[in-house]
Design a protein around this motif. Structure first.
Motif, short mmCIF file in Angstrom:
data_model
loop_
_atom_site.label_atom_id
_atom_site.label_comp_id
_atom_site.label_asym_id
_atom_site.label_seq_id
_atom_site.Cartn_x
_atom_site.Cartn_y
_atom_site.Cartn_z
N LEU A 266 0.83 -1.21 0.00
CA LEU A 266 0.00 0.00 0.00
C LEU A 266 0.87 1.25 0.00
N MET A 267 1.92 1.24 0.80
CA MET A 267 2.82 2.39 0.86
C MET A 267 3.58 2.56 -0.45
N ALA A 268 4.01 1.45 -1.02
CA ALA A 268 4.78 1.52 -2.27
C ALA A 268 3.94 2.07 -3.42
N GLU A 269 2.65 1.78 -3.41
CA GLU A 269 1.75 2.24 -4.48
C GLU A 269 1.34 3.71 -4.29
N VAL A 294 11.13 0.09 2.68
CA VAL A 294 11.80 1.14 1.93
C VAL A 294 11.14 2.47 2.26
N LEU A 295 11.92 3.44 2.64
CA LEU A 295 11.38 4.75 2.97
C LEU A 295 10.67 5.34 1.75
N PRO A 296 9.46 5.86 1.91
CA PRO A 296 8.72 6.41 0.76
C PRO A 296 9.51 7.51 0.05
N ALA A 297 9.39 7.54 -1.27
CA ALA A 297 10.13 8.53 -2.06
C ALA A 297 9.58 9.94 -1.86
N ASN A 298 8.27 10.05 -1.70
CA ASN A 298 7.63 11.36 -1.53
C ASN A 298 7.05 11.40 -0.12
N ARG A 345 -8.83 0.86 -1.17
CA ARG A 345 -7.42 0.49 -0.94
C ARG A 345 -7.22 0.05 0.51
N ALA A 346 -7.86 0.76 1.45
CA ALA A 346 -7.74 0.41 2.86
C ALA A 346 -8.36 -0.96 3.13
N ALA A 347 -9.53 -1.21 2.56
CA ALA A 347 -10.21 -2.49 2.79
C ALA A 347 -9.40 -3.65 2.24
#
Length: 533
Positions: A266-269, A294-298, A345-347
């Motif tokens: 979810l974080m990567a997307e 992996v730390l988010p890019a943004n 997305r959360a579900a």
């Protein structure tokens, strides 16, 4: 301190109690000793309640639980030497979890310090030792220094990322006259959110189409602005263990660990991640030690601690209290059109995250849900035990700040029972449940006496699998023949009864709701032991 025909003279010890009252302290946890007798002078005449644990580590853990449940600093009194070293573990836990804790100790008389003369409870350099654990440690050498030392501690608690603070008072200073000392009450507050940083963050928010919010323990008292921002942006809200209880049952709530693959996906997307009050600790984000986080890019990061903001790469850093920063972002993003896919997305993430858990872990999560559902609005204080590990991976609590444990970060075993007592004292109207294992309970088992003394109606749920099963599994997983992982547990029910506390042993987890209901109805402490194969 008085004598026949003499006027009353206030001592440093008495002034300490008055100053603590002025700072809003209503409870101290401690074990008096010959090196702190003078700190207790005047305590009986004050409005401050004293709670006596059975071990100084318990005093620290009680102060920790009190602070987490109440939002106010927990205070502990301990003697010099072994009393203070016993409390270090609790201070380490508070440091790791950013819990405001004030530990006040004695220290030997000023002329003896550092000389190695063999005085009772002597340490080579007590304050130097504490400076390695506490956010700061200071020694009061004159009466006039006491108000400033306390003011510095309470200012830190209210204006920056909190933790443990240590103040030591030599025995010869405790008895010095201290007439006319007034509390230095300030209005220290976190820095205001920087307008430029908020504007930069707002531009990122406006451009995002798949935003995600990460909520850590620093956001647990900011539920309202967190919810409003999440709803405006259509952003799923991922919660670390210390943030559980936020947005309970909400369509955007993702009460699952970022150590799980589904949550990482979810974080990567996401094209933007807003991290509020989380330090990205490995026990939350890389619990399996696979290096997959992996730390988010943004990344927009909000934190009350300036030192935290420089430790990891960010796109925009906002140095402020989470609630204030989220409110400022709300003001700057009123025209933003939120993502319509957030709830879906959360579900999907919730379903996939729970499916990642092994069946035995899913069953343990359901056992924790039994506690929540039977005792709504409860505070569940955990120790390092299998249901806690499982629920830290996935569990939706129903009270902000009502789920905390020592199974992340510092990871002090034995934390749960005394911390639950502190929480019960801080919130007398809330049900408080301590979920502990047979191994961890034995670390602080004598605190059963303290909960009875204090009239704290904690329900101790003991998950008894006859050993350190999590450690045994870890050994087997890496091909180590298990050794030292099967300490024989006592009969917890008989021990509880020896303290005058009611107890019940369950062989079927299905009997837990009724046992919890009956325990709560008594209004007294109770032990419920669950035997596990």
């Amino acid at each position: 301190m008085t004598s026949a025909g003499a006027a009353t003279v206030t001592t440093v010890g008495e002034a300490l109690i008055s100053l603590l009252e002025a700072h809003g302290v209503d409870t101290v946890f401690g074990i008096p000793g010959v090196h702190t007798v003078e700190l207790y002078r005047g305590l009986a005449r004050s409005k401050i309640r004293h709670v006596t644990p059975r071990h100084e580590q318990g005093a620290g853990f009680m102060a920790d639980g009190y602070a987490r449940a109440s939002g106010r600093p927990g205070v502990a009194f301990v003697i010099t030497g072994p009393g203070l070293t016993n409390a270090i573990t609790a201070m380490g836990q508070a440091r790791a979890d950013s819990v405001p804790m004030l530990v006040i100790s004695g220290v030997n008389a000023t002329p003896t310090l550092g000389k190695g003369l063999g005085y009772l409870h002597e340490l080579p350099d007590q304050r130097g030792m504490m400076e390695k654990v506490a956010l700061f440690s200071t020694r009061v050498t004159e009466a006039g220094e006491l108000p400033g030392a306390l003011a510095r501690a309470f200012a830190l608690f209210s204006s920056s990322r909190p933790g443990p603070v240590h103040i030591e008072i030599p025995t010869d200073v405790m008895v010095k006259p201290a007439q006319g000392l007034a509390a230095m009450l300030g209005n220290a507050a976190p820095p205001e959110p920087d307008a430029t940083a908020i504007a930069s963050a707002a531009r990122l928010v406006a451009a995002a189409r798949r935003p995600v919010i990460l909520a850590g323990g620093g956001a647990k008292r900011a539920e309202d602005p967190l919810r409003r921002l999440a709803e405006r942006l259509g952003a799923p809200v991922i919660q670390t263990a210390n943030a559980r209880g936020l947005l309970h049952g909400h369509a955007l709530c993702v009460p699952a660990s970022p150590s799980l693959k589904a949550v990482r996906a979810l974080m990567a997307e996401a094209d933007l991640v807003i991290a509020a009050g989380t330090e990205f600790g490995p026990t939350d984000y890389d619990g399996y030690g696979d290096g997959g986080f992996v730390l988010p890019a943004n990344l927009i990061r909000i934190d009350i601690g300036a030192d935290q903001l420089v430790r990891r790469r960010v796109t925009v850093a906002i140095h402020a209290d989470c609630g204030e920063a989220l409110e400022a972002l709300l003001l700057q993003t009123s025209a933003v059109a939120g993502s319509e896919s957030g709830a879906a997305r959360a579900a999907a993430t919730r379903e996939a995250a729970f499916a990642e858990l092994a069946p035995v872990m899913q069953a343990q999560v359901r056992a924790v849900e039994m506690i929540r559902d039977e005792l709504p609005g409860s505070i569940i204080v955990g120790d390092s035990t299998q249901p806690i590990y499982a629920a830290n991976l996935y569990y939706d609590h129903d009270r902000p700040g009502g789920w905390f444990n020592a199974a992340t970060g510092f990871g002090a075993l034995g934390y749960g029972p005394p911390a639950a007592i502190g929480a019960a004292i801080a919130t007398p109207d809330a049900p408080v449940v301590c979920l502990t294992g047979d191994g961890g309970f034995q670390f602080t088992l004598p605190e059963l006496g303290a909960t009875l003394d204090a009239g704290a109606p904690v329900i101790f749920v003991v998950w008894n699998n006859r050993g350190y099963r999590e450690i045994e599994t870890s050994m087997l997983d890496v091909g180590v023949e298990p050794v030292g992982v099967s300490p024989a547990p006592p009969d917890f029910c008989k021990l509880a009864e020896a303290y005058g506390i009611g107890a019940q042993r369950l062989a079927d987890i299905g009997d837990l709701p009724r046992a919890l209901r009956d325990a709560r109805a008594t209004g007294l402490p109770r032990v419920i032991e669950i035997t596990v194969d």
